[in-house]
Enzyme design. Structure first.
Site, PDB file in Angstrom:
ATOM      1  N   SER A 146      52.651  34.447  53.524  1.00 58.54           N
ATOM      2  CA  SER A 146      53.725  33.688  52.900  1.00 58.54           C
ATOM      3  C   SER A 146      53.556  33.687  51.383  1.00 58.54           C
ATOM      4  O   SER A 146      52.458  33.435  50.869  1.00 58.54           O
ATOM      5  CB  SER A 146      53.726  32.253  53.435  1.00 58.54           C
ATOM      6  OG  SER A 146      54.776  31.509  52.875  1.00 58.54           O
ATOM      7  N   GLY A 147      54.639  33.977  50.665  1.00 57.96           N
ATOM      8  CA  GLY A 147      54.616  33.980  49.205  1.00 57.96           C
ATOM      9  C   GLY A 147      54.234  35.300  48.570  1.00 57.96           C
ATOM     10  O   GLY A 147      54.170  35.399  47.340  1.00 57.96           O
ATOM     11  N   VAL A 148      54.002  36.353  49.376  1.00 54.11           N
ATOM     12  CA  VAL A 148      53.580  37.629  48.813  1.00 54.11           C
ATOM     13  C   VAL A 148      54.748  38.402  48.214  1.00 54.11           C
ATOM     14  O   VAL A 148      54.554  39.339  47.436  1.00 54.11           O
ATOM     15  CB  VAL A 148      52.863  38.480  49.893  1.00 54.11           C
ATOM     16  CG1 VAL A 148      53.853  39.087  50.866  1.00 54.11           C
ATOM     17  CG2 VAL A 148      51.972  39.548  49.267  1.00 54.11           C
ATOM     18  N   HIS A 177      56.878  36.842  62.036  1.00 44.77           N
ATOM     19  CA  HIS A 177      57.174  36.336  60.689  1.00 44.77           C
ATOM     20  C   HIS A 177      57.254  37.526  59.734  1.00 44.77           C
ATOM     21  O   HIS A 177      56.268  38.220  59.509  1.00 44.77           O
ATOM     22  CB  HIS A 177      56.079  35.370  60.233  1.00 44.77           C
ATOM     23  CG  HIS A 177      56.258  34.895  58.819  1.00 44.77           C
ATOM     24  ND1 HIS A 177      57.346  34.166  58.413  1.00 44.77           N
ATOM     25  CD2 HIS A 177      55.488  35.072  57.721  1.00 44.77           C
ATOM     26  CE1 HIS A 177      57.239  33.888  57.116  1.00 44.77           C
ATOM     27  NE2 HIS A 177      56.112  34.434  56.673  1.00 44.77           N
ATOM     28  N   ARG A 181      45.000  56.946  49.499  1.00 43.36           N
ATOM     29  CA  ARG A 181      45.670  57.568  48.364  1.00 43.36           C
ATOM     30  C   ARG A 181      46.317  58.903  48.721  1.00 43.36           C
ATOM     31  O   ARG A 181      47.076  59.451  47.932  1.00 43.36           O
ATOM     32  CB  ARG A 181      44.676  57.765  47.210  1.00 43.36           C
ATOM     33  CG  ARG A 181      44.055  56.466  46.742  1.00 43.36           C
ATOM     34  CD  ARG A 181      43.179  56.661  45.525  1.00 43.36           C
ATOM     35  NE  ARG A 181      43.930  57.130  44.369  1.00 43.36           N
ATOM     36  CZ  ARG A 181      43.385  57.338  43.166  1.00 43.36           C
ATOM     37  NH1 ARG A 181      42.093  57.132  42.981  1.00 43.36           N
ATOM     38  NH2 ARG A 181      44.117  57.772  42.179  1.00 43.36           N
ATOM     39  N   LYS A 237      57.983  39.116  50.208  1.00 40.48           N
ATOM     40  CA  LYS A 237      58.758  39.853  51.213  1.00 40.48           C
ATOM     41  C   LYS A 237      60.266  39.690  50.986  1.00 40.48           C
ATOM     42  O   LYS A 237      61.007  40.665  50.982  1.00 40.48           O
ATOM     43  CB  LYS A 237      58.385  39.380  52.621  1.00 40.48           C
ATOM     44  CG  LYS A 237      56.928  39.568  52.984  1.00 40.48           C
ATOM     45  CD  LYS A 237      56.652  39.173  54.420  1.00 40.48           C
ATOM     46  CE  LYS A 237      56.865  37.693  54.683  1.00 40.48           C
ATOM     47  NZ  LYS A 237      55.927  36.843  53.915  1.00 40.48           N
ATOM     48  N   SER A 238      60.695  38.447  50.809  1.00 39.96           N
ATOM     49  CA  SER A 238      62.131  38.190  50.658  1.00 39.96           C
ATOM     50  C   SER A 238      62.655  38.747  49.349  1.00 39.96           C
ATOM     51  O   SER A 238      63.780  39.267  49.287  1.00 39.96           O
ATOM     52  CB  SER A 238      62.406  36.684  50.740  1.00 39.96           C
ATOM     53  OG  SER A 238      62.037  36.167  52.017  1.00 39.96           O
ATOM     54  N   ASP A 248      62.543  36.034  57.277  1.00 39.34           N
ATOM     55  CA  ASP A 248      61.622  34.963  57.679  1.00 39.34           C
ATOM     56  C   ASP A 248      61.198  35.072  59.135  1.00 39.34           C
ATOM     57  O   ASP A 248      60.011  35.116  59.440  1.00 39.34           O
ATOM     58  CB  ASP A 248      62.224  33.581  57.411  1.00 39.34           C
ATOM     59  CG  ASP A 248      61.172  32.482  57.538  1.00 39.34           C
ATOM     60  OD1 ASP A 248      60.117  32.622  56.891  1.00 39.34           O
ATOM     61  OD2 ASP A 248      61.401  31.532  58.286  1.00 39.34           O
TER      62      ASP A 248
END
Length: 318
Positions: A155-157, A138, A243, A159-160, A177
């Site tokens: 999901s929802g972070v 995914h 860092r 990516k797309s 996806d």
């Protein structure tokens, strides 16, 4: 379900089916090719019957020297129950003993115009690609400056949305996806998109868009070797993030490990630009240029020189 059958190589290489049509759907389970030279001489103790058998000028010219009984016996042994196919190269004449045995045991016999070595090489590459171990991940796969970047995260972070920004900046989308990954070699992962969602990108609130239609054929590609993983996660104030860039995490997919970089997501961070820089920095590291390592070495040198200074400040008369 078999990944490759004899009919697949018949269609792929435009071979001529000579006999044994009943076995045209026999499964092929290995990418190894056998040239049964010893078997033509009668040595079947270690006959790899499960491989595709390739007969060229050498094997057939020796076969013509045998007497009638030996020819019939050799060809019957060559057509084993598990033999997926027998291929004749160079458009050579097919021995009638082979045609008779193949019809009896339903082993497809095919003929090619290509030279034996070239046919063997192309056939091996085709089978290795089709029989390679596969999995699905995914995420989103994008070609950024020639580096295959696999973007993962919950999901929802974003990516797309990040992939869309990268496409707008001139990079190419491979899959959104769901990324189908096959391991073509011990250190080679190739990603592609399922046919159903190829060239499509899902943006929450906007819906599904066709990247090729909107941005042109230059904005997409069918497959790409995966070299770098960018993992997006929601910013955690209690977590310490790298860092300097000295630490190098790895993501294991099937049997291959690739470099993994974790990027925290928070408002105001331009993820597309960061991923571009990450891809360029990854290429520099592969060429032997490591900015973080050089900085650390310079810092260690400065600290060492400072520690070696005289405590009274006397620099030898200067």
């Amino acid at each position: 379900m078999a990944k490759v059958r004899a009919k697949d190589i018949l269609d792929e290489f435009h071979l001529e089916l000579i006999s044994g049509e009943e076995g045209i759907h026999r499964p092929i389970t290995t990418s190894d090719i056998s040239r049964p030279g010893l078997e033509m001489a009668g040595y079947f103790n270690y006959y790899p019957a499960e491989r595709v058998q390739l007969l060229g000028m050498t094997e057939l010219s020796f076969f013509q020297r045998l007497d009638d009984d030996a020819r019939r016996i050799r060809m019957e042994k060559l057509c084993a129950d598990v033999t997926p196919a027998i291929i004749i190269s160079r458009n050579l004449d097919v021995p009638p003993e082979l045609i008779e045995a193949s019809e009896r045991y339903a082993v497809p016999v095919m003929r090619s115009k290509m030279k034996t070595t070239r046919l063997s090489s192309r056939l091996t590459n085709f089978l290795e690609s089709r029989l390679a171990p596969t999995t699905a991940v995914h995420g989103v796969l994008v070609d950024v400056y020639g580096v295959g970047v696999l973007i993962t995260g919950q999901s929802g972070v974003g990516k797309s949305e990040t992939a869309l920004e990268l496409v707008k900046r001139g990079h190419r989308l491979v899959a959104d996806d769901c990324v189908e990954i096959r391991q073509e070699d011990m250190d080679t992962l190739v990603g592609s998109s399922p046919e159903l969602i190829e060239h499509l990108l899902e943006i929450r609130g906007l819906g599904i868009i066709n990247v090729m239609t909107l941005f042109g054929a230059g904005a997409v590609r069918s497959f790409k070797r995966i070299s770098l993983n960018i993992h997006l996660e929601t910013w955690d104030a209690a977590k310490d993030y790298d860092r300097l860039g000295l630490e190098e995490d790895k993501l294991k997919i099937i049997d291959t490990e690739i470099t993994k970089i974790t990027l925290p997501v928070r408002p105001g961070r331009n993820l597309a630009v960061i991923i571009e820089v990450a891809a360029m920095n990854f290429r520099l590291k592969r060429m032997g240029v490591n900015a973080a390592k050089e900085f650390t070495e310079k810092l260690a040198s400065v600290i060492s020189e400072h520690e070696n200074l005289p405590e009274d400040g006397n620099f030898g008369g200067y």
